[in-house]
Design a protein around this motif. Structure first.
Motif, PDB file in Angstrom:
ATOM      1  N   ALA A  25       0.628  -1.278   0.054  1.00 35.97           N
ATOM      2  CA  ALA A  25       0.161  -0.029  -0.330  1.00 35.97           C
ATOM      3  C   ALA A  25       0.975   1.365  -0.026  1.00 35.97           C
ATOM      4  CB  ALA A  25      -1.033  -0.077   1.183  1.00 35.97           C
ATOM      5  N   VAL A  26       1.973   1.211   0.805  1.00 41.62           N
ATOM      6  CA  VAL A  26       2.902   2.397   0.785  1.00 41.62           C
ATOM      7  C   VAL A  26       3.403   2.555  -0.515  1.00 41.62           C
ATOM      8  CG1 VAL A  26       5.007   3.153   1.914  1.00 41.62           C
ATOM      9  CG2 VAL A  26       3.384   2.221   3.203  1.00 41.62           C
ATOM     10  N   ALA A  27       3.886   1.769  -1.051  1.00 42.06           N
ATOM     11  CA  ALA A  27       4.441   1.720  -2.541  1.00 42.06           C
ATOM     12  C   ALA A  27       3.471   2.226  -3.392  1.00 42.06           C
ATOM     13  CB  ALA A  27       5.141   0.539  -3.041  1.00 42.06           C
ATOM     14  N   LYS A  28       2.290   1.686  -3.432  1.00 43.20           N
ATOM     15  CA  LYS A  28       1.246   1.775  -4.478  1.00 43.20           C
ATOM     16  C   LYS A  28       0.934   3.299  -4.522  1.00 43.20           C
ATOM     17  CE  LYS A  28      -3.321   0.024  -5.857  1.00 43.20           C
ATOM     18  NZ  LYS A  28      -4.392  -0.846  -5.743  1.00 43.20           N
ATOM     19  N   TYR A  29       0.539   4.035  -3.308  1.00 41.59           N
ATOM     20  CA  TYR A  29       0.114   5.417  -3.162  1.00 41.59           C
ATOM     21  C   TYR A  29       1.130   6.627  -2.835  1.00 41.59           C
ATOM     22  CZ  TYR A  29      -4.234   2.348  -3.183  1.00 41.59           C
ATOM     23  OH  TYR A  29      -5.316   1.734  -3.401  1.00 41.59           O
ATOM     24  N   GLY A  30       2.452   5.886  -2.482  1.00 49.58           N
ATOM     25  CA  GLY A  30       3.453   6.859  -2.195  1.00 49.58           C
ATOM     26  C   GLY A  30       2.984   7.566  -0.918  1.00 49.58           C
ATOM     27  N   TRP A  31       2.790   6.780  -0.018  1.00 54.10           N
ATOM     28  CA  TRP A  31       2.190   7.371   1.394  1.00 54.10           C
ATOM     29  C   TRP A  31       3.399   7.659   2.162  1.00 54.10           C
ATOM     30  CZ3 TRP A  31       0.655   4.035   6.232  1.00 54.10           C
ATOM     31  CH2 TRP A  31      -0.010   5.009   7.006  1.00 54.10           C
ATOM     32  N   ILE A  32       3.738   8.936   2.474  1.00 53.55           N
ATOM     33  CA  ILE A  32       4.758   9.252   3.622  1.00 53.55           C
ATOM     34  C   ILE A  32       4.145   9.140   5.140  1.00 53.55           C
ATOM     35  CG2 ILE A  32       6.274  11.100   4.080  1.00 53.55           C
ATOM     36  CD1 ILE A  32       6.195  11.738   1.330  1.00 53.55           C
ATOM     37  N   TYR A  33       4.377   8.522   5.846  1.00 50.96           N
ATOM     38  CA  TYR A  33       3.799   8.255   7.129  1.00 50.96           C
ATOM     39  C   TYR A  33       4.858   8.532   8.112  1.00 50.96           C
ATOM     40  CZ  TYR A  33       6.211   3.724   6.683  1.00 50.96           C
ATOM     41  OH  TYR A  33       7.235   2.612   6.505  1.00 50.96           O
ATOM     42  N   VAL A  34       4.332   8.746   9.365  1.00 49.88           N
ATOM     43  CA  VAL A  34       5.207   9.113  10.729  1.00 49.88           C
ATOM     44  C   VAL A  34       5.574   7.796  11.309  1.00 49.88           C
ATOM     45  CG1 VAL A  34       5.214  10.533  12.937  1.00 49.88           C
ATOM     46  CG2 VAL A  34       3.832  11.185  10.757  1.00 49.88           C
ATOM     47  N   GLY A  35       7.038   8.018  11.449  1.00 51.81           N
ATOM     48  CA  GLY A  35       7.692   6.781  12.341  1.00 51.81           C
ATOM     49  C   GLY A  35       8.286   5.721  11.232  1.00 51.81           C
ATOM     50  N   GLY A  36       8.882   4.824  12.148  1.00 51.33           N
ATOM     51  CA  GLY A  36       9.602   3.815  11.283  1.00 51.33           C
ATOM     52  C   GLY A  36       8.588   2.540  10.849  1.00 51.33           C
ATOM     53  N   ARG A  37       9.085   1.942   9.738  1.00 50.54           N
ATOM     54  CA  ARG A  37       8.004   0.993   8.987  1.00 50.54           C
ATOM     55  C   ARG A  37       7.681  -0.043  10.242  1.00 50.54           C
ATOM     56  NH1 ARG A  37       9.238  -4.827   7.832  1.00 50.54           N
ATOM     57  NH2 ARG A  37       7.684  -5.271   6.050  1.00 50.54           N
ATOM     58  N   ASN A  38       8.557  -0.694  11.000  1.00 53.72           N
ATOM     59  CA  ASN A  38       8.269  -1.875  11.693  1.00 53.72           C
ATOM     60  C   ASN A  38       7.297  -1.296  12.895  1.00 53.72           C
ATOM     61  OD1 ASN A  38       9.741  -3.618  10.111  1.00 53.72           O
ATOM     62  ND2 ASN A  38      11.158  -3.823  11.711  1.00 53.72           N
ATOM     63  N   TRP A  39       7.704   0.085  13.470  1.00 48.80           N
ATOM     64  CA  TRP A  39       6.899   0.389  14.750  1.00 48.80           C
ATOM     65  C   TRP A  39       5.517   0.777  14.114  1.00 48.80           C
ATOM     66  CZ3 TRP A  39       4.606   5.366  14.909  1.00 48.80           C
ATOM     67  CH2 TRP A  39       4.142   5.856  16.008  1.00 48.80           C
ATOM     68  N   ARG A  40       5.307   1.534  12.885  1.00 49.24           N
ATOM     69  CA  ARG A  40       4.142   2.011  12.387  1.00 49.24           C
ATOM     70  C   ARG A  40       2.955   0.815  12.027  1.00 49.24           C
ATOM     71  NH1 ARG A  40       1.563   6.689  10.221  1.00 49.24           N
ATOM     72  NH2 ARG A  40      -0.418   6.482  11.127  1.00 49.24           N
ATOM     73  N   SER A  41       3.749  -0.215  11.334  1.00 50.72           N
ATOM     74  CA  SER A  41       2.783  -1.289  10.807  1.00 50.72           C
ATOM     75  C   SER A  41       2.251  -2.101  11.878  1.00 50.72           C
ATOM     76  CB  SER A  41       3.676  -2.339  10.008  1.00 50.72           C
ATOM     77  OG  SER A  41       4.835  -2.733  10.636  1.00 50.72           O
ATOM     78  N   ARG A  42       3.176  -2.435  13.233  1.00 51.31           N
ATOM     79  CA  ARG A  42       2.745  -3.096  14.343  1.00 51.31           C
ATOM     80  C   ARG A  42       1.992  -2.292  15.054  1.00 51.31           C
ATOM     81  NH1 ARG A  42       4.832  -6.863  17.616  1.00 51.31           N
ATOM     82  NH2 ARG A  42       6.489  -7.081  16.697  1.00 51.31           N
ATOM     83  N   LEU A  43       1.849  -0.950  15.316  1.00 53.82           N
ATOM     84  CA  LEU A  43       0.660  -0.013  15.845  1.00 53.82           C
ATOM     85  C   LEU A  43      -0.342  -0.304  15.177  1.00 53.82           C
ATOM     86  CD1 LEU A  43       0.426   2.191  18.129  1.00 53.82           C
ATOM     87  CD2 LEU A  43       0.757   3.610  16.200  1.00 53.82           C
ATOM     88  N   ILE A  44      -0.444  -0.033  13.789  1.00 55.02           N
ATOM     89  CA  ILE A  44      -1.837  -0.368  13.135  1.00 55.02           C
ATOM     90  C   ILE A  44      -2.350  -1.683  13.393  1.00 55.02           C
ATOM     91  CG2 ILE A  44      -3.003  -0.252  10.952  1.00 55.02           C
ATOM     92  CD1 ILE A  44      -0.682   1.634  10.051  1.00 55.02           C
ATOM     93  N   PHE A  45      -1.599  -2.664  13.212  1.00 51.21           N
ATOM     94  CA  PHE A  45      -1.967  -4.201  13.339  1.00 51.21           C
ATOM     95  C   PHE A  45      -2.519  -4.457  14.723  1.00 51.21           C
ATOM     96  CE2 PHE A  45      -0.777  -8.428  14.278  1.00 51.21           C
ATOM     97  CZ  PHE A  45      -1.572  -9.412  13.104  1.00 51.21           C
ATOM     98  N   GLU A  46      -1.717  -4.204  15.837  1.00 51.90           N
ATOM     99  CA  GLU A  46      -1.988  -4.502  16.841  1.00 51.90           C
ATOM    100  C   GLU A  46      -3.225  -3.755  17.640  1.00 51.90           C
ATOM    101  OE1 GLU A  46       1.501  -4.605  19.541  1.00 51.90           O
ATOM    102  OE2 GLU A  46       2.151  -6.545  18.453  1.00 51.90           O
ATOM    103  N   THR A  47      -3.242  -2.331  17.516  1.00 48.39           N
ATOM    104  CA  THR A  47      -4.206  -1.671  17.869  1.00 48.39           C
ATOM    105  C   THR A  47      -5.480  -2.103  17.419  1.00 48.39           C
ATOM    106  OG1 THR A  47      -2.979   0.481  17.939  1.00 48.39           O
ATOM    107  CG2 THR A  47      -5.170   0.682  18.005  1.00 48.39           C
TER     108      THR A  47
END
Length: 250
Positions: free
Chosen positions: A79-101
């Motif tokens: 999704a990040v590559a497809k839409y060129g999303w620039i998000y806050v935080g590192g990849r591992n931290w941000r993906s874990r946060l979304i997933f686990e929350t």
């Protein structure tokens, strides 16, 4: 009591909780507050509808099929590559946060629906707070470990876990016999640990938050709310999108 792993999902209540949410593009994590999260799927900074839908699909797969964080991260990267999303935080931290929350809140909401079923409440009228196995435990959450209150105690409206980012605390239902086996003659008294003030830097608004609860988490994810976004307050294109979302969920 046996440890319940989130990979043990699915169960119907958790899936139903997640599927009744509408996609809501947001700029910051405080754009919606507390119980509003029970009706909206949001990822802070994900303002493109298609990006949000792809992230939602990956989360729903995890909830419905029990897929792992590694699988979610593959979808996150796509999704990040497809839409060129620039998000806050590192990849591992941000993906874990979304997933686990999302996994933990769906699980907790489903458990609340199960434990507060009227027929079950007749047999198991009490709820037991258990601290999760966190690497860096919150002292207040540790203090609540072993607390037993009636299921209808108002304390659960603000303290039903998760009670913050990464909180792994759980609640279990108890019968009167199990309560006595714990050495208790009756339920405990709900603690009053006070509160603190937290200022939202984005809006300047100040919130009163119970001690031990992270800002934005002082609500019961399992209790239903009638809140829906006021589409008239959004730009026309986003308002039209939200109107379609609401129609699809009705």
């Amino acid at each position: 009591m046996p440890e319940v792993k989130y990979q043990d999902l699915p169960f119907e209540e958790a899936i139903a909780f997640f599927r009744q949410k509408l996609n809501l593009p947001t700029a910051t994590w405080t754009d919606i507050w507390q119980a509003m999260h029970t009706r909206a799927f949001v990822v802070a900074g994900a303002i493109k509808a298609d990006l949000l839908q792809d992230l939602r699909a990956a989360v729903e797969q995890a909830i419905a099929e029990g897929t792992t964080l590694a699988t979610f991260r593959d979808a996150f990267d796509e999704a990040v590559a497809k839409y060129g999303w620039i998000y806050v935080g590192g990849r591992n931290w941000r993906s874990r946060l979304i997933f686990e929350t999302n996994i933990r809140t769906a699980y907790a909401a489903g458990r609340w629906q199960q434990m507060t079923d009227p027929d079950l409440l007749k047999l198991r009228p009490y709820l037991l707070y258990r601290h999760g196995d966190s690497r860096y435990p919150r002292p207040q959450h540790l203090a609540w470990d072993g607390l037993v209150l009636p299921a209808d105690d108002p304390w659960w409206k603000t303290h039903y876990p998760p009670n913050g980012w990464g909180c792994k605390c759980r609640v279990f239902s108890l019968s009167k016999r199990e309560l006595k086996a714990m050495g208790k003659s009756g339920p405990d008294r709900a603690p009053d640990n006070g509160s603190y003030q937290w200022a939202d830097k984005n809006t300047g608004q100040t919130h009163t938050v119970p001690t031990g609860i992270d800002p934005g988490w002082a609500y019961n994810v399992g209790e239903k709310t009638d809140w829906t976004p006021d589409v008239s307050k959004y730009p026309k294109r986003l308002g039209d999108y939200l109107s379609r979302e609401l129609e699809d969920l009705s």
